[in-house]
Motif scaffolding. Structure first.
Motif, PDB file in Angstrom:
ATOM      1  N   LEU A  78       0.827  -1.206   0.000  1.00 18.05           N
ATOM      2  CA  LEU A  78       0.000   0.000   0.000  1.00 18.05           C
ATOM      3  C   LEU A  78       0.864   1.259   0.000  1.00 18.05           C
ATOM      4  O   LEU A  78       0.595   2.200  -0.769  1.00 18.05           O
ATOM      5  CB  LEU A  78      -0.908   0.001   1.235  1.00 18.05           C
ATOM      6  CG  LEU A  78      -2.288  -0.632   1.081  1.00 18.05           C
ATOM      7  CD1 LEU A  78      -2.905  -0.853   2.446  1.00 18.05           C
ATOM      8  CD2 LEU A  78      -3.191   0.244   0.229  1.00 18.05           C
ATOM      9  N   ARG A  79       1.869   1.297   0.851  1.00 19.85           N
ATOM     10  CA  ARG A  79       2.712   2.484   0.923  1.00 19.85           C
ATOM     11  C   ARG A  79       3.466   2.712  -0.379  1.00 19.85           C
ATOM     12  O   ARG A  79       3.618   3.851  -0.830  1.00 19.85           O
ATOM     13  CB  ARG A  79       3.684   2.372   2.106  1.00 19.85           C
ATOM     14  CG  ARG A  79       2.996   2.437   3.466  1.00 19.85           C
ATOM     15  CD  ARG A  79       3.999   2.603   4.591  1.00 19.85           C
ATOM     16  NE  ARG A  79       4.867   1.444   4.743  1.00 19.85           N
ATOM     17  CZ  ARG A  79       4.567   0.379   5.483  1.00 19.85           C
ATOM     18  NH1 ARG A  79       3.402   0.306   6.107  1.00 19.85           N
ATOM     19  NH2 ARG A  79       5.407  -0.627   5.592  1.00 19.85           N
ATOM     20  N   GLU A  80       3.886   1.627  -1.011  1.00 19.32           N
ATOM     21  CA  GLU A  80       4.594   1.748  -2.289  1.00 19.32           C
ATOM     22  C   GLU A  80       3.651   2.264  -3.377  1.00 19.32           C
ATOM     23  O   GLU A  80       4.012   3.139  -4.168  1.00 19.32           O
ATOM     24  CB  GLU A  80       5.165   0.388  -2.695  1.00 19.32           C
ATOM     25  CG  GLU A  80       5.986   0.428  -3.968  1.00 19.32           C
ATOM     26  CD  GLU A  80       6.578  -0.922  -4.325  1.00 19.32           C
ATOM     27  OE1 GLU A  80       6.963  -1.110  -5.481  1.00 19.32           O
ATOM     28  OE2 GLU A  80       6.638  -1.800  -3.438  1.00 19.32           O
ATOM     29  N   LEU A  85       1.708   6.679  -6.706  1.00 20.23           N
ATOM     30  CA  LEU A  85       0.399   7.124  -7.218  1.00 20.23           C
ATOM     31  C   LEU A  85      -0.149   6.168  -8.272  1.00 20.23           C
ATOM     32  O   LEU A  85      -0.622   6.573  -9.334  1.00 20.23           O
ATOM     33  CB  LEU A  85       0.516   8.539  -7.798  1.00 20.23           C
ATOM     34  CG  LEU A  85       0.937   9.632  -6.800  1.00 20.23           C
ATOM     35  CD1 LEU A  85       1.081  10.959  -7.508  1.00 20.23           C
ATOM     36  CD2 LEU A  85      -0.072   9.743  -5.668  1.00 20.23           C
ATOM     37  N   ARG A  86      -0.089   4.870  -7.954  1.00 22.55           N
ATOM     38  CA  ARG A  86      -0.632   3.866  -8.873  1.00 22.55           C
ATOM     39  C   ARG A  86      -2.103   3.650  -8.500  1.00 22.55           C
ATOM     40  O   ARG A  86      -2.436   2.833  -7.649  1.00 22.55           O
ATOM     41  CB  ARG A  86       0.166   2.564  -8.765  1.00 22.55           C
ATOM     42  CG  ARG A  86       1.636   2.735  -9.133  1.00 22.55           C
ATOM     43  CD  ARG A  86       2.304   1.406  -9.450  1.00 22.55           C
ATOM     44  NE  ARG A  86       2.323   0.500  -8.331  1.00 22.55           N
ATOM     45  CZ  ARG A  86       3.347   0.391  -7.479  1.00 22.55           C
ATOM     46  NH1 ARG A  86       4.407   1.166  -7.616  1.00 22.55           N
ATOM     47  NH2 ARG A  86       3.304  -0.479  -6.490  1.00 22.55           N
ATOM     48  N   GLY A  87      -2.969   4.427  -9.141  1.00 23.05           N
ATOM     49  CA  GLY A  87      -4.375   4.488  -8.752  1.00 23.05           C
ATOM     50  C   GLY A  87      -5.102   3.166  -8.792  1.00 23.05           C
ATOM     51  O   GLY A  87      -5.776   2.778  -7.834  1.00 23.05           O
ATOM     52  N   GLN A 190       1.496  16.771  -7.438  1.00 17.67           N
ATOM     53  CA  GLN A 190       1.352  15.370  -7.037  1.00 17.67           C
ATOM     54  C   GLN A 190       0.228  15.201  -6.022  1.00 17.67           C
ATOM     55  O   GLN A 190      -0.546  14.245  -6.089  1.00 17.67           O
ATOM     56  CB  GLN A 190       2.666  14.855  -6.457  1.00 17.67           C
ATOM     57  CG  GLN A 190       3.747  14.653  -7.513  1.00 17.67           C
ATOM     58  CD  GLN A 190       5.089  14.303  -6.908  1.00 17.67           C
ATOM     59  OE1 GLN A 190       5.361  14.607  -5.745  1.00 17.67           O
ATOM     60  NE2 GLN A 190       5.943  13.659  -7.691  1.00 17.67           N
ATOM     61  N   ARG A 191       0.144  16.160  -5.076  1.00 19.68           N
ATOM     62  CA  ARG A 191      -0.921  16.069  -4.081  1.00 19.68           C
ATOM     63  C   ARG A 191      -2.282  16.316  -4.705  1.00 19.68           C
ATOM     64  O   ARG A 191      -3.267  15.682  -4.342  1.00 19.68           O
ATOM     65  CB  ARG A 191      -0.658  17.072  -2.950  1.00 19.68           C
ATOM     66  CG  ARG A 191       0.530  16.647  -2.079  1.00 19.68           C
ATOM     67  CD  ARG A 191       0.942  17.733  -1.134  1.00 19.68           C
ATOM     68  NE  ARG A 191       2.169  17.349  -0.426  1.00 19.68           N
ATOM     69  CZ  ARG A 191       2.904  18.177   0.276  1.00 19.68           C
ATOM     70  NH1 ARG A 191       2.565  19.454   0.368  1.00 19.68           N
ATOM     71  NH2 ARG A 191       4.002  17.755   0.878  1.00 19.68           N
ATOM     72  N   ALA A 192      -2.307  17.253  -5.656  1.00 27.57           N
ATOM     73  CA  ALA A 192      -3.570  17.487  -6.358  1.00 27.57           C
ATOM     74  C   ALA A 192      -3.993  16.244  -7.120  1.00 27.57           C
ATOM     75  O   ALA A 192      -5.177  15.872  -7.141  1.00 27.57           O
ATOM     76  CB  ALA A 192      -3.428  18.680  -7.312  1.00 27.57           C
ATOM     77  N   GLU A 193      -3.001  15.580  -7.748  1.00 25.21           N
ATOM     78  CA  GLU A 193      -3.306  14.351  -8.478  1.00 25.21           C
ATOM     79  C   GLU A 193      -3.777  13.259  -7.516  1.00 25.21           C
ATOM     80  O   GLU A 193      -4.710  12.513  -7.804  1.00 25.21           O
ATOM     81  CB  GLU A 193      -2.061  13.876  -9.222  1.00 25.21           C
ATOM     82  CG  GLU A 193      -2.208  12.548  -9.960  1.00 25.21           C
ATOM     83  CD  GLU A 193      -3.204  12.594 -11.101  1.00 25.21           C
ATOM     84  OE1 GLU A 193      -3.580  11.530 -11.601  1.00 25.21           O
ATOM     85  OE2 GLU A 193      -3.628  13.717 -11.493  1.00 25.21           O
ATOM     86  N   ARG A 196      -7.244  14.022  -6.580  1.00 31.87           N
ATOM     87  CA  ARG A 196      -8.144  13.709  -7.698  1.00 31.87           C
ATOM     88  C   ARG A 196      -8.395  12.198  -7.777  1.00 31.87           C
ATOM     89  O   ARG A 196      -9.530  11.753  -7.959  1.00 31.87           O
ATOM     90  CB  ARG A 196      -7.538  14.202  -9.013  1.00 31.87           C
ATOM     91  CG  ARG A 196      -8.443  14.004 -10.235  1.00 31.87           C
ATOM     92  CD  ARG A 196      -7.743  14.390 -11.520  1.00 31.87           C
ATOM     93  NE  ARG A 196      -6.631  13.499 -11.810  1.00 31.87           N
ATOM     94  CZ  ARG A 196      -6.805  12.274 -12.336  1.00 31.87           C
ATOM     95  NH1 ARG A 196      -8.022  11.825 -12.603  1.00 31.87           N
ATOM     96  NH2 ARG A 196      -5.760  11.511 -12.585  1.00 31.87           N
ATOM     97  N   ARG A 197      -7.309  11.439  -7.626  1.00 30.41           N
ATOM     98  CA  ARG A 197      -7.458   9.975  -7.687  1.00 30.41           C
ATOM     99  C   ARG A 197      -8.320   9.461  -6.528  1.00 30.41           C
ATOM    100  O   ARG A 197      -9.123   8.544  -6.691  1.00 30.41           O
ATOM    101  CB  ARG A 197      -6.079   9.304  -7.657  1.00 30.41           C
ATOM    102  CG  ARG A 197      -5.267   9.529  -8.923  1.00 30.41           C
ATOM    103  CD  ARG A 197      -3.859   8.951  -8.761  1.00 30.41           C
ATOM    104  NE  ARG A 197      -3.038   9.195  -9.921  1.00 30.41           N
ATOM    105  CZ  ARG A 197      -2.935   8.373 -10.963  1.00 30.41           C
ATOM    106  NH1 ARG A 197      -3.631   7.257 -10.964  1.00 30.41           N
ATOM    107  NH2 ARG A 197      -2.165   8.671 -11.982  1.00 30.41           N
ATOM    108  N   GLU A 198      -8.109  10.054  -5.363  1.00 28.67           N
ATOM    109  CA  GLU A 198      -8.913   9.654  -4.203  1.00 28.67           C
ATOM    110  C   GLU A 198     -10.377   9.991  -4.428  1.00 28.67           C
ATOM    111  O   GLU A 198     -11.268   9.213  -4.070  1.00 28.67           O
ATOM    112  CB  GLU A 198      -8.390  10.352  -2.942  1.00 28.67           C
ATOM    113  CG  GLU A 198      -9.231  10.130  -1.691  1.00 28.67           C
ATOM    114  CD  GLU A 198      -9.300   8.684  -1.255  1.00 28.67           C
ATOM    115  OE1 GLU A 198     -10.165   8.362  -0.411  1.00 28.67           O
ATOM    116  OE2 GLU A 198      -8.496   7.868  -1.753  1.00 28.67           O
ATOM    117  N   GLU A 199     -10.632  11.158  -5.025  1.00 28.45           N
ATOM    118  CA  GLU A 199     -12.007  11.542  -5.326  1.00 28.45           C
ATOM    119  C   GLU A 199     -12.622  10.584  -6.346  1.00 28.45           C
ATOM    120  O   GLU A 199     -13.782  10.186  -6.216  1.00 28.45           O
ATOM    121  CB  GLU A 199     -12.045  12.982  -5.858  1.00 28.45           C
ATOM    122  CG  GLU A 199     -13.429  13.498  -6.218  1.00 28.45           C
ATOM    123  CD  GLU A 199     -14.362  13.590  -5.019  1.00 28.45           C
ATOM    124  OE1 GLU A 199     -15.583  13.661  -5.227  1.00 28.45           O
ATOM    125  OE2 GLU A 199     -13.864  13.586  -3.872  1.00 28.45           O
TER     126      GLU A 199
END
Length: 265
Positions: A78-80, A85-87, A190-193, A196-199
């Protein structure tokens, strides 16, 4: 030799129910003093009594280390995935995380014979172990005295995370606060991405839940329609059988009437 003796005492103490902790600690201290090992006696005497939730997690570490190892392997994955950012992989691992944490918490309760006691705190501690390597090491050691809570959105490329632990500090585990640095443009992107991925993940889960709910409603409707149709069929079959019986009875009366008429003629 001392380390082995301490490890054995720790395993016994933190596998036992909290209500037995003080008595067992006294026994272990007395045993060490009898062996004239004052250092060991002092170390055992300093061990703290765990809460019920902490004990349940410790019990897992001592009784089912294989399951804890699987949990920690999942945490590493999970941490990796979060760092890279492997959605798609993160969504799949997140699903496994929820199922694994819930199953392990229930396994701990079964081992202890305590039903649903403190499961929320147990799940919180296991989730902390998934998110943070220091928490994972403490869980695997099997000598927690308090439950753990992890706050933050996993690990991002520059994590700003805080590990929260109620009460006294754990042996070998201190409050962890990552140093804050001024975010760069890449960090913000990166945080915005990540947000976005979390959303997207959240929306996908909501849509999935909506589709499942709708499918269940449609299934229940179809089952009710099938039940109604079967009921109507059964009633129709009974009506046909009654009609056939009535026809036979009428035919019999007609035959009797014909025979009576023939006799009169």
């Amino acid at each position: 030799m001392v380390d082995d003796a301490l490890a054995a005492a720790v395993a016994r103490l933190y596998s036992a129910p909290p209500e037995d902790f003080v008595a067992i600690r006294s026994e272990e201290v007395a045993k060490a003093r009898k062996a004239r090992d004052t250092r060991l006696a002092k170390e055992i005497g300093a061990l703290r009594k765990p809460t019920v939730a902490a004990w349940l997690v410790n019990l897992l570490a001592h009784e089912r280390p294989d399951l804890v190892e699987e949990l920690l392997e999942l945490g590493g994955q999970l941490r990796e995935a979060q760092r890279d950012l492997r959605g798609a992989e993160l969504r799949e691992l997140s699903t496994r995380r929820r199922a694994t944490v819930s199953a392990l918490a229930k396994q701990a309760a079964q081992l202890a014979g305590r039903g649903e006691t403190a499961l929320a705190e147990v799940e919180g501690t296991l989730a902390a172990a998934l998110a943070d390597a220091a928490a994972a090491a403490s869980v695997q050691e099997g000598r927690l005295t308090k439950s753990l809570e992890y706050t933050g959105f996993g690990e991002t490329p520059r994590p700003q995370l805080r590990l929260v632990q109620g009460g006294d500090e754990q042996p070998g585990l201190s409050t962890v606060t990552a140093k804050r640095s001024t975010p760069t443009q890449d960090d913000r992107e990166q945080r915005a991405e990540a947000r976005r991925r979390e959303e997207e993940r959240r929306r996908a889960e909501e849509e999935h839940a909506r589709v499942v709910k709708q499918a269940r409603r449609e299934l229940m409707t179809a089952l009710q329609q099938l039940t109604d149709a079967e009921t109507e069929k059964s009633e129709a079959e009974r009506a046909v059988a009654a009609a056939e019986k009535a026809i036979k009875s009428a035919e019999k009366r007609v035959k009797l009437a014909q025979d009576a008429l023939a006799d009169l003629s």
